[in-house]
Write a protein that holds these residues in place. Structure first.
Motif, mmCIF file in Angstrom:
data_model
loop_
_atom_site.group_PDB
_atom_site.id
_atom_site.type_symbol
_atom_site.label_atom_id
_atom_site.label_comp_id
_atom_site.label_asym_id
_atom_site.label_seq_id
_atom_site.Cartn_x
_atom_site.Cartn_y
_atom_site.Cartn_z
ATOM 1 N N GLY A 161 0.769 -1.231 0.000
ATOM 2 C CA GLY A 161 0.000 0.000 0.000
ATOM 3 C C GLY A 161 0.800 1.281 0.000
ATOM 4 O O GLY A 161 0.268 2.336 0.333
ATOM 5 N N LEU A 162 2.069 1.235 -0.380
ATOM 6 C CA LEU A 162 2.908 2.436 -0.329
ATOM 7 C C LEU A 162 2.780 3.300 -1.577
ATOM 8 O O LEU A 162 2.858 4.527 -1.485
ATOM 9 C CB LEU A 162 4.375 2.043 -0.117
ATOM 10 C CG LEU A 162 4.693 1.292 1.173
ATOM 11 C CD1 LEU A 162 6.190 0.995 1.257
ATOM 12 C CD2 LEU A 162 4.243 2.083 2.395
ATOM 13 N N VAL A 163 2.593 2.671 -2.732
ATOM 14 C CA VAL A 163 2.612 3.445 -3.974
ATOM 15 C C VAL A 163 1.466 4.451 -4.032
ATOM 16 O O VAL A 163 1.588 5.512 -4.647
ATOM 17 C CB VAL A 163 2.568 2.525 -5.213
ATOM 18 C CG1 VAL A 163 3.861 1.752 -5.336
ATOM 19 C CG2 VAL A 163 1.371 1.586 -5.163
ATOM 20 N N ASP A 190 11.595 6.936 -4.259
ATOM 21 C CA ASP A 190 10.642 7.650 -3.415
ATOM 22 C C ASP A 190 10.233 6.804 -2.212
ATOM 23 O O ASP A 190 9.941 7.340 -1.134
ATOM 24 C CB ASP A 190 9.386 8.014 -4.216
ATOM 25 C CG ASP A 190 9.655 9.004 -5.332
ATOM 26 O OD1 ASP A 190 10.488 9.911 -5.135
ATOM 27 O OD2 ASP A 190 9.039 8.856 -6.406
ATOM 28 N N LEU A 191 10.182 5.492 -2.406
ATOM 29 C CA LEU A 191 9.705 4.589 -1.369
ATOM 30 C C LEU A 191 10.828 4.077 -0.472
ATOM 31 O O LEU A 191 10.555 3.549 0.613
ATOM 32 C CB LEU A 191 9.009 3.390 -2.015
ATOM 33 C CG LEU A 191 7.921 3.713 -3.039
ATOM 34 C CD1 LEU A 191 7.381 2.431 -3.647
ATOM 35 C CD2 LEU A 191 6.795 4.510 -2.417
ATOM 36 N N ARG A 192 12.062 4.224 -0.917
ATOM 37 C CA ARG A 192 13.187 3.633 -0.187
ATOM 38 C C ARG A 192 13.275 4.087 1.272
ATOM 39 O O ARG A 192 13.497 3.258 2.166
ATOM 40 C CB ARG A 192 14.508 3.909 -0.922
ATOM 41 C CG ARG A 192 15.684 3.153 -0.323
ATOM 42 C CD ARG A 192 16.934 3.334 -1.171
ATOM 43 N NE ARG A 192 16.778 2.763 -2.506
ATOM 44 C CZ ARG A 192 16.918 1.476 -2.787
ATOM 45 N NH1 ARG A 192 17.192 0.608 -1.814
ATOM 46 N NH2 ARG A 192 16.774 1.039 -4.020
ATOM 47 N N PRO A 193 13.121 5.385 1.587
ATOM 48 C CA PRO A 193 13.234 5.782 3.000
ATOM 49 C C PRO A 193 12.231 5.066 3.902
ATOM 50 O O PRO A 193 12.588 4.646 5.011
ATOM 51 C CB PRO A 193 12.973 7.295 2.962
ATOM 52 C CG PRO A 193 13.376 7.714 1.583
ATOM 53 C CD PRO A 193 12.969 6.572 0.701
ATOM 54 N N VAL A 196 9.620 -3.997 -4.951
ATOM 55 C CA VAL A 196 10.018 -4.568 -3.662
ATOM 56 C C VAL A 196 11.324 -5.337 -3.811
ATOM 57 O O VAL A 196 12.223 -5.248 -2.963
ATOM 58 C CB VAL A 196 8.903 -5.468 -3.089
ATOM 59 C CG1 VAL A 196 9.377 -6.193 -1.831
ATOM 60 C CG2 VAL A 196 7.668 -4.635 -2.771
ATOM 61 N N ALA A 197 11.464 -6.076 -4.909
ATOM 62 C CA ALA A 197 12.707 -6.812 -5.151
ATOM 63 C C ALA A 197 13.893 -5.849 -5.212
ATOM 64 O O ALA A 197 14.964 -6.123 -4.642
ATOM 65 C CB ALA A 197 12.600 -7.608 -6.447
ATOM 66 N N GLU A 198 13.715 -4.726 -5.881
ATOM 67 C CA GLU A 198 14.795 -3.741 -5.967
ATOM 68 C C GLU A 198 15.122 -3.159 -4.593
ATOM 69 O O GLU A 198 16.293 -2.981 -4.237
ATOM 70 C CB GLU A 198 14.400 -2.624 -6.928
ATOM 71 C CG GLU A 198 15.460 -1.555 -7.094
ATOM 72 C CD GLU A 198 15.092 -0.518 -8.150
ATOM 73 O OE1 GLU A 198 15.618 0.616 -8.074
ATOM 74 O OE2 GLU A 198 14.293 -0.843 -9.042
ATOM 75 N N LEU A 199 14.098 -2.890 -3.796
ATOM 76 C CA LEU A 199 14.316 -2.283 -2.485
ATOM 77 C C LEU A 199 14.909 -3.267 -1.480
ATOM 78 O O LEU A 199 15.518 -2.852 -0.490
ATOM 79 C CB LEU A 199 12.999 -1.719 -1.954
ATOM 80 C CG LEU A 199 12.422 -0.551 -2.763
ATOM 81 C CD1 LEU A 199 11.041 -0.173 -2.264
ATOM 82 C CD2 LEU A 199 13.358 0.659 -2.709
ATOM 83 N N LEU A 200 14.742 -4.559 -1.744
ATOM 84 C CA LEU A 200 15.319 -5.578 -0.862
ATOM 85 C C LEU A 200 16.675 -6.070 -1.345
ATOM 86 O O LEU A 200 17.276 -6.949 -0.716
ATOM 87 C CB LEU A 200 14.374 -6.784 -0.771
ATOM 88 C CG LEU A 200 13.028 -6.579 -0.085
ATOM 89 C CD1 LEU A 200 12.222 -7.876 -0.143
ATOM 90 C CD2 LEU A 200 13.198 -6.127 1.361
#
Length: 292
Positions: A210-212, A224-227, A263-267
């Motif tokens: 639910g972040l986007v 934008d979502l990384r922090p 999510v894969a990129e952020l992990l």
């Protein structure tokens, strides 16, 4: 990054999605103008190819309206579906007979798939809603039944949620959508403090979901979502975080596959065991999906 799942991402659990047919269960919260992308019916056959392409092998479907009838229908759907392994439903927490109502749900067709209960706390105007004795009595009954309570709160409600989780240590809680952080806005600092306060309760886990739809405007990047994701990883740790698509609501800002890839990129910086926790192990443990 699309198509077949990468090694290590197979067997994903999507711990948060919805289904609805509006003729049976009207979704009055959907604005047909600003939410045109989801002003439609969404059924298991719509999700199946998206989940399969992303490497998702198990899901948890979550209630979208405060309706026992909707929950009964979701349990019936889960009974016929080989991928939906859990249902997070709804009961009136303030009722005097919450335990009996849960028993009736469990005796319904597909009742063995009931893994949790959720209430739309984000829409409650009472700033002390989760402090109310009647509400807490209902949540305690959910925990006593061996079910999880999903916390759908906004970031200003995090202190109230943290009090609840501290005061009811015998109940397992799952935070939906990381409490909808104010991404890219000054209020993020307040969110981070609230998130850490909640994460201090060991009986809590949280969903990367639910972040986007919380990013201002229509355009967003993983950066934008990384922090928010890094704060969640630091506060909860990977073994208390789980992936959720929030489909079809995510379609307001992202395709299903794009969210999985994001999510894969952020992990990417996490080791294989930690990534495996987020992609499936946490959800299986938190919701008891192995035995549901």
């Amino acid at each position: 990054m699309t198509g077949a799942p990468e090694p290590g991402r197979a067997g994903i659990v999507d711990a948060h999605h919805h289904l609805w047919v509006r003729a049976r269960h009207p979704q009055s919260w959907i604005d047909p103008v600003t939410m045109a992308a989801i002003d439609a019916d969404f059924e298991p056959a719509d999700l199946a190819p998206l989940a399969r392409a992303a490497g998702v092998t198990a899901t948890v479907v979550v209630q979208s309206i405060p309706s026992v009838a909707e929950t009964v229908d979701l349990l019936g759907i889960a009974a016929e579906d080989t991928v939906i392994r859990g249902v997070v439903g709804w009961v009136d927490l303030t009722a005097d007979d919450v335990a009996e109502r849960l028993d009736r749900l469990r005796s319904a067709r597909g009742g063995e798939r009931l893994v949790g209960i959720r209430h739309l706390v984000q829409s409650e105007t009472d700033p002390a809603y989760l402090d109310r004795p009647d509400v807490r009595r209902g949540i305690a009954a959910v925990g006593a039944a061996g079910l999880v309570f999903d916390l759908l709160v906004r970031q200003h409600q995090l202190p109230m949620a943290a009090r609840l989780t501290r005061d009811l240590p015998e109940v397992s809680f799952v935070l939906d959508h990381l409490a909808k952080p104010a991404i890219g806005r000054p209020e993020m600092a307040q969110w981070s403090r609230g998130l850490r306060s909640l994460a201090a309760s060991p009986n809590t886990t949280a969903k990367l979901s639910g972040l986007v739809t919380e990013v201002p405007g229509s355009a967003w990047t993983p950066g934008d979502l990384r922090p928010a994701v890094e704060d969640a990883l630091d506060a909860f740790g990977p073994d208390r975080l789980m992936f959720g698509s929030d489909w079809p609501v995510c379609l307001l800002a992202s395709s299903y596959q794009r969210w999985v890839d994001t999510v894969a990129e952020l992990l990417d910086g996490q080791d294989a065991a930690d990534q495996a926790s987020v992609w499936g192990a946490t959800a299986r443990r938190a919701y008891g999906l192995e035995t549901s």
